[in-house]
Design a protein around this motif. Structure first.
Motif, PDB file in Angstrom:
ATOM      1  N   GLN A 186       0.846  -1.192   0.000  1.00  0.00           N
ATOM      2  CA  GLN A 186       0.000   0.000   0.000  1.00  0.00           C
ATOM      3  C   GLN A 186       0.879   1.239   0.000  1.00  0.00           C
ATOM      4  OE1 GLN A 186      -3.147   0.069   2.966  1.00  0.00           O
ATOM      5  NE2 GLN A 186      -2.702   2.216   3.407  1.00  0.00           N
ATOM      6  N   SER A 187       0.564   2.174  -0.874  1.00  0.00           N
ATOM      7  CA  SER A 187       1.245   3.460  -0.858  1.00  0.00           C
ATOM      8  C   SER A 187       0.242   4.516  -1.299  1.00  0.00           C
ATOM      9  CB  SER A 187       2.469   3.469  -1.784  1.00  0.00           C
ATOM     10  OG  SER A 187       2.085   3.224  -3.120  1.00  0.00           O
ATOM     11  N   PRO A 188       0.403   5.748  -0.866  1.00  0.00           N
ATOM     12  CA  PRO A 188      -0.551   6.783  -1.233  1.00  0.00           C
ATOM     13  C   PRO A 188      -0.673   6.926  -2.742  1.00  0.00           C
ATOM     14  CG  PRO A 188       0.854   7.552   0.536  1.00  0.00           C
ATOM     15  CD  PRO A 188       1.428   6.247   0.068  1.00  0.00           C
ATOM     16  N   GLU A 189      -1.916   6.906  -3.234  1.00  0.00           N
ATOM     17  CA  GLU A 189      -2.225   7.174  -4.635  1.00  0.00           C
ATOM     18  C   GLU A 189      -1.679   6.133  -5.599  1.00  0.00           C
ATOM     19  OE1 GLU A 189      -4.299   9.528  -5.124  1.00  0.00           O
ATOM     20  OE2 GLU A 189      -4.167  10.307  -3.080  1.00  0.00           O
ATOM     21  N   ALA A 190      -1.250   4.978  -5.106  1.00  0.00           N
ATOM     22  CA  ALA A 190      -0.694   3.981  -6.010  1.00  0.00           C
ATOM     23  C   ALA A 190      -0.700   2.628  -5.325  1.00  0.00           C
ATOM     24  CB  ALA A 190       0.725   4.347  -6.449  1.00  0.00           C
ATOM     25  N   LEU A 191      -0.508   1.599  -6.135  1.00  0.00           N
ATOM     26  CA  LEU A 191      -0.296   0.257  -5.621  1.00  0.00           C
ATOM     27  C   LEU A 191       1.082  -0.177  -6.099  1.00  0.00           C
ATOM     28  CD1 LEU A 191      -2.884  -2.638  -5.692  1.00  0.00           C
ATOM     29  CD2 LEU A 191      -0.478  -3.069  -6.174  1.00  0.00           C
ATOM     30  N   SER A 192       1.878  -0.697  -5.196  1.00  0.00           N
ATOM     31  CA  SER A 192       3.233  -1.106  -5.542  1.00  0.00           C
ATOM     32  C   SER A 192       3.372  -2.609  -5.435  1.00  0.00           C
ATOM     33  CB  SER A 192       4.256  -0.428  -4.622  1.00  0.00           C
ATOM     34  OG  SER A 192       4.269   0.972  -4.828  1.00  0.00           O
ATOM     35  N   LEU A 193       4.119  -3.191  -6.366  1.00  0.00           N
ATOM     36  CA  LEU A 193       4.441  -4.607  -6.357  1.00  0.00           C
ATOM     37  C   LEU A 193       5.951  -4.725  -6.212  1.00  0.00           C
ATOM     38  CD1 LEU A 193       2.221  -5.717  -9.373  1.00  0.00           C
ATOM     39  CD2 LEU A 193       1.663  -5.939  -6.938  1.00  0.00           C
ATOM     40  N   ALA A 194       6.389  -5.337  -5.124  1.00  0.00           N
ATOM     41  CA  ALA A 194       7.820  -5.497  -4.860  1.00  0.00           C
ATOM     42  C   ALA A 194       8.189  -6.961  -5.048  1.00  0.00           C
ATOM     43  CB  ALA A 194       8.163  -5.033  -3.448  1.00  0.00           C
ATOM     44  N   MET A 195       9.154  -7.209  -5.913  1.00  0.00           N
ATOM     45  CA  MET A 195       9.522  -8.582  -6.264  1.00  0.00           C
ATOM     46  C   MET A 195      11.015  -8.808  -6.035  1.00  0.00           C
ATOM     47  SD  MET A 195       8.997 -10.473  -9.933  1.00  0.00           S
ATOM     48  CE  MET A 195       8.843 -12.261 -10.029  1.00  0.00           C
ATOM     49  N   THR A 196      11.333  -9.856  -5.297  1.00  0.00           N
ATOM     50  CA  THR A 196      12.706 -10.309  -5.128  1.00  0.00           C
ATOM     51  C   THR A 196      12.809 -11.695  -5.741  1.00  0.00           C
ATOM     52  OG1 THR A 196      12.949  -9.059  -3.078  1.00  0.00           O
ATOM     53  CG2 THR A 196      14.515 -10.838  -3.455  1.00  0.00           C
ATOM     54  N   ALA A 197      13.828 -11.934  -6.577  1.00  0.00           N
ATOM     55  CA  ALA A 197      13.886 -13.196  -7.311  1.00  0.00           C
ATOM     56  C   ALA A 197      15.307 -13.694  -7.464  1.00  0.00           C
ATOM     57  CB  ALA A 197      13.241 -13.034  -8.693  1.00  0.00           C
ATOM     58  N   ASP A 198      15.408 -15.009  -7.669  1.00  0.00           N
ATOM     59  CA  ASP A 198      16.683 -15.641  -7.975  1.00  0.00           C
ATOM     60  C   ASP A 198      17.050 -15.286  -9.419  1.00  0.00           C
ATOM     61  OD1 ASP A 198      18.791 -17.301  -8.598  1.00  0.00           O
ATOM     62  OD2 ASP A 198      17.876 -19.114  -7.780  1.00  0.00           O
ATOM     63  N   PRO A 199      18.127 -14.531  -9.636  1.00  0.00           N
ATOM     64  CA  PRO A 199      18.434 -14.088 -10.998  1.00  0.00           C
ATOM     65  C   PRO A 199      18.824 -15.233 -11.929  1.00  0.00           C
ATOM     66  CG  PRO A 199      20.246 -13.563  -9.514  1.00  0.00           C
ATOM     67  CD  PRO A 199      19.130 -14.076  -8.657  1.00  0.00           C
ATOM     68  N   ALA A 200      19.188 -16.382 -11.371  1.00  0.00           N
ATOM     69  CA  ALA A 200      19.500 -17.527 -12.223  1.00  0.00           C
ATOM     70  C   ALA A 200      18.243 -18.139 -12.819  1.00  0.00           C
ATOM     71  CB  ALA A 200      20.261 -18.585 -11.424  1.00  0.00           C
ATOM     72  N   VAL A 201      17.088 -17.902 -12.183  1.00  0.00           N
ATOM     73  CA  VAL A 201      15.806 -18.423 -12.679  1.00  0.00           C
ATOM     74  C   VAL A 201      15.013 -17.324 -13.377  1.00  0.00           C
ATOM     75  CG1 VAL A 201      13.659 -19.588 -12.034  1.00  0.00           C
ATOM     76  CG2 VAL A 201      15.777 -20.110 -10.805  1.00  0.00           C
ATOM     77  N   LEU A 202      14.949 -16.165 -12.731  1.00  0.00           N
ATOM     78  CA  LEU A 202      14.230 -15.013 -13.287  1.00  0.00           C
ATOM     79  C   LEU A 202      15.197 -13.830 -13.350  1.00  0.00           C
ATOM     80  CD1 LEU A 202      10.792 -15.234 -11.438  1.00  0.00           C
ATOM     81  CD2 LEU A 202      11.149 -15.470 -13.886  1.00  0.00           C
ATOM     82  N   PRO A 203      15.915 -13.669 -14.435  1.00  0.00           N
ATOM     83  CA  PRO A 203      16.794 -12.504 -14.561  1.00  0.00           C
ATOM     84  C   PRO A 203      15.971 -11.223 -14.630  1.00  0.00           C
ATOM     85  CG  PRO A 203      16.725 -13.748 -16.603  1.00  0.00           C
ATOM     86  CD  PRO A 203      15.994 -14.567 -15.588  1.00  0.00           C
ATOM     87  N   ARG A 204      16.638 -10.108 -14.549  1.00  0.00           N
ATOM     88  CA  ARG A 204      15.932  -8.823 -14.472  1.00  0.00           C
ATOM     89  C   ARG A 204      14.921  -8.604 -15.599  1.00  0.00           C
ATOM     90  NH1 ARG A 204      18.990  -4.132 -11.318  1.00  0.00           N
ATOM     91  NH2 ARG A 204      20.139  -5.396  -9.796  1.00  0.00           N
ATOM     92  N   PRO A 205      15.234  -8.914 -16.872  1.00  0.00           N
ATOM     93  CA  PRO A 205      14.214  -8.721 -17.913  1.00  0.00           C
ATOM     94  C   PRO A 205      12.959  -9.559 -17.664  1.00  0.00           C
ATOM     95  CG  PRO A 205      16.384  -8.938 -18.906  1.00  0.00           C
ATOM     96  CD  PRO A 205      16.545  -9.281 -17.465  1.00  0.00           C
ATOM     97  N   ALA A 206      13.132 -10.773 -17.130  1.00  0.00           N
ATOM     98  CA  ALA A 206      11.968 -11.603 -16.825  1.00  0.00           C
ATOM     99  C   ALA A 206      11.177 -11.026 -15.656  1.00  0.00           C
ATOM    100  CB  ALA A 206      12.418 -13.025 -16.515  1.00  0.00           C
ATOM    101  N   MET A 207      11.865 -10.465 -14.659  1.00  0.00           N
ATOM    102  CA  MET A 207      11.164  -9.817 -13.551  1.00  0.00           C
ATOM    103  C   MET A 207      10.345  -8.637 -14.052  1.00  0.00           C
ATOM    104  SD  MET A 207      14.197  -9.925 -10.655  1.00  0.00           S
ATOM    105  CE  MET A 207      13.237  -9.079  -9.384  1.00  0.00           C
ATOM    106  N   GLU A 208      10.909  -7.853 -14.968  1.00  0.00           N
ATOM    107  CA  GLU A 208      10.154  -6.741 -15.557  1.00  0.00           C
ATOM    108  C   GLU A 208       8.906  -7.242 -16.274  1.00  0.00           C
ATOM    109  OE1 GLU A 208      12.254  -3.947 -17.921  1.00  0.00           O
ATOM    110  OE2 GLU A 208      14.004  -3.860 -16.605  1.00  0.00           O
ATOM    111  N   ARG A 209       9.052  -8.294 -17.093  1.00  0.00           N
ATOM    112  CA  ARG A 209       7.888  -8.830 -17.807  1.00  0.00           C
ATOM    113  C   ARG A 209       6.836  -9.325 -16.830  1.00  0.00           C
ATOM    114  NH1 ARG A 209      11.916 -11.261 -20.954  1.00  0.00           N
ATOM    115  NH2 ARG A 209      11.442 -13.338 -20.124  1.00  0.00           N
ATOM    116  N   PHE A 210       7.288  -9.917 -15.743  1.00  0.00           N
ATOM    117  CA  PHE A 210       6.364 -10.428 -14.736  1.00  0.00           C
ATOM    118  C   PHE A 210       5.538  -9.298 -14.134  1.00  0.00           C
ATOM    119  CE2 PHE A 210       5.907 -14.333 -12.073  1.00  0.00           C
ATOM    120  CZ  PHE A 210       4.937 -13.867 -11.203  1.00  0.00           C
ATOM    121  N   LEU A 211       6.207  -8.250 -13.669  1.00  0.00           N
ATOM    122  CA  LEU A 211       5.510  -7.160 -12.986  1.00  0.00           C
ATOM    123  C   LEU A 211       4.625  -6.363 -13.941  1.00  0.00           C
ATOM    124  CD1 LEU A 211       8.371  -5.954 -10.628  1.00  0.00           C
ATOM    125  CD2 LEU A 211       6.364  -7.297 -10.017  1.00  0.00           C
TER     126      LEU A 211
END
Length: 466
Positions: free
Chosen positions: A416-441
């Motif tokens: 929860q944040s004022p005026e927005a909804l935030s999704l925070a994701m922490t991932a194993d980069p060997a399984v979900l590298p940063r581009p995959a995390m972006e696509r996910f979110l």
């Protein structure tokens, strides 16, 4: 120039006692104790907010002292018993430290000086781990200006409180500071179990039956899902250090209205909408038709726990076949499946872990439990954003990296944040590298916004904008 001082609130004649830790206390204590010291503060539960129009500092300190009398969890320590167990000790007296920052020349609670000092103070209090054997699990900070307390920060160890408990804590402190008495608050709500009382229930015949039934349901689902969702990563190079786990935060001003619209149209909870989108993206990116998620549950289905300021921790195992189907159908099926998961998430996690280890040793196929979803919205009050106002476009940031967490593919938190909804994701980069995390979110956001657009604008507001 901001000045600082440390005050102490004397506390005496409180309830006292000792006994085994509750399932929730033990589950969180175990989780935090396995983390590196630098990572442990992520489990702290905190909130901060301006006090408008301001209150005399003695009123705030008096409210805090009464709060300690109301809730035993605030003056409880947790100590290993030397035999692999954990005990809780409720202290009848002691002192609570309160850090006070004074801002000179302020123009009131909304001034830049107060807001900046409050944000800094909250960040400092939140950044330290708790020693739950030696310290009470509560830190308090207050910003004073023009002779009045203008801003308050509360930070608690997660072993003492969960999101629902934090909401009750904030409501009680607010009422006490505005003149209500502990007796007044007791008359307005159902009685709540104190942690020692909850531990006694868990050791009763009824508590043991509930534990056994919940673990049975969890293990049944554990045999239904796939053993692995995402393809295994390539083996690391010899002697290569483990890569840190990136943390990505998508902040979407469009999502709050869209989530509520989709929830209303399908007659489900807003949490089910977010869980459905997470399940759908898990299936799409993993290439499997189903999703299995370990869902963090603040379980308050028992009436005696509804108003408890404590930690009622549990993990619900959520299994959804055909997670890549039409999204409206996924939302409806998610809601039905989630309710069952939530109802069976109140159990002894240590006993469940022992059973899972036994089944694994016997070669029983068990579902992948490495993907974690946690909806914290409406549980922990949001701190005001220090940047002076919401941004209108969706943003994606990479604020921190964490130490590797064995057995985790990803952990996704809805914030929860004022005026927005935030999704925070922490991932194993060997399984979900940063581009995959972006696509996910971005995929979660797109699924929900597209469904809201398809449903059509209602009469209560404008169409959500991507």
């Amino acid at each position: 120039m901001t000045t600082r001082q440390l005050l102490e609130i004397p506390f005496s004649s409180g309830r006292s006692g000792a006994g085994p830790a509750t399932w929730g206390q033990r589950a969180i204590w175990d989780a935090v104790s396995r983390l590196p010291a630098a990572d442990a503060p992520r489990y702290n539960i905190g909130t901060a907010a301006p006090i408008d129009p301001g209150l005399p500092l003695p009123v705030v300190l008096g409210g805090l002292e009464q709060l300690l009398h109301l809730h035993d969890s605030l003056h409880t320590r947790l100590l290993p018993d030397g035999a692999g167990g954990l005990r809780q000790v409720v202290d009848p007296d002691g002192r609570l430290a309160v850090e006070v920052r004074t801002c000179p020349g302020s123009t009131g609670p909304g001034s830049t000086g107060v807001a900046e000092a409050g944000a800094r103070l909250h960040e400092e209090l939140s950044a330290r781990p708790f020693d739950t054997a030696e310290q009470w699990p509560l830190r308090v900070g207050v910003v004073e200006a023009d002779g009045l307390a203008r801003y308050v920060s509360l930070v608690l160890s997660h072993t003492a409180v969960d999101g629902s408990g934090m909401n009750r804590l904030v409501a009680d402190l607010t009422a006490l500071c505005l003149g209500s008495s502990p007796a007044d608050l007791a008359e307005l709500r159902e009685p709540a179990r104190q942690p020692l009382e909850e531990a006694a229930f868990q050791d009763s015949e009824r508590g043991r039956k509930r534990d056994a039934g919940a673990r049975k349901q969890f293990l049944r689902k554990l045999r239904l899902g796939p053993a692995r969702l995402f393809p295994p990563p390539a083996p690391p190079a010899p002697d290569a250090p483990a890569a840190p786990f990136p943390n990505a935060v998508l902040r979407s001003p469009a999502l709050p209205a869209a989530v509520e619209r989709v929830a209303a149209a399908h007659r489900v909870s807003s949490s089910s909408v977010l869980l459905a989108a997470t399940a759908a993206m898990t299936a799409r990116l993993s290439g499997t038709p189903e999703a299995v998620l370990n869902v963090v549950v603040n379980n308050r289905f028992l009436p005696e726990l509804t108003n408890a300021v404590s930690v009622v921790a549990g993990d619900g195992l959520f299994h959804l076949p055909d997670a890549t189907a039409e999204f409206g159908d996924v939302v409806r099926r998610t809601h039905a499946a989630a309710i069952g998961s939530y109802r069976h998430a109140y159990y002894d996690k240590l006993r469940l872990s022992t059973e899972i280890e036994r089944l694994a040793a016997e070669g029983v196929p068990l579902a992948d439990r490495s993907c974690v979803f946690n909806d914290t919205r409406e549980l922990v009050p949001a701190a005001p954003e220090p940047d002076g106002g919401p941004r209108q476009e969706t943003t994606l940031s990479w604020p921190v990296e964490f130490e590797p967490r064995p057995g985790l593919t990803y952990a996704l938190d809805a914030l929860q944040s004022p005026e927005a909804l935030s999704l925070a994701m922490t991932a194993d980069p060997a399984v979900l590298p940063r581009p995959a995390m972006e696509r996910f979110l971005y995929g979660i956001e797109e699924l929900i916004l597209t469904e809201a657009h398809t449903i059509g604008a209602d009469h209560s507001g404008p169409e959500p904008q991507a």
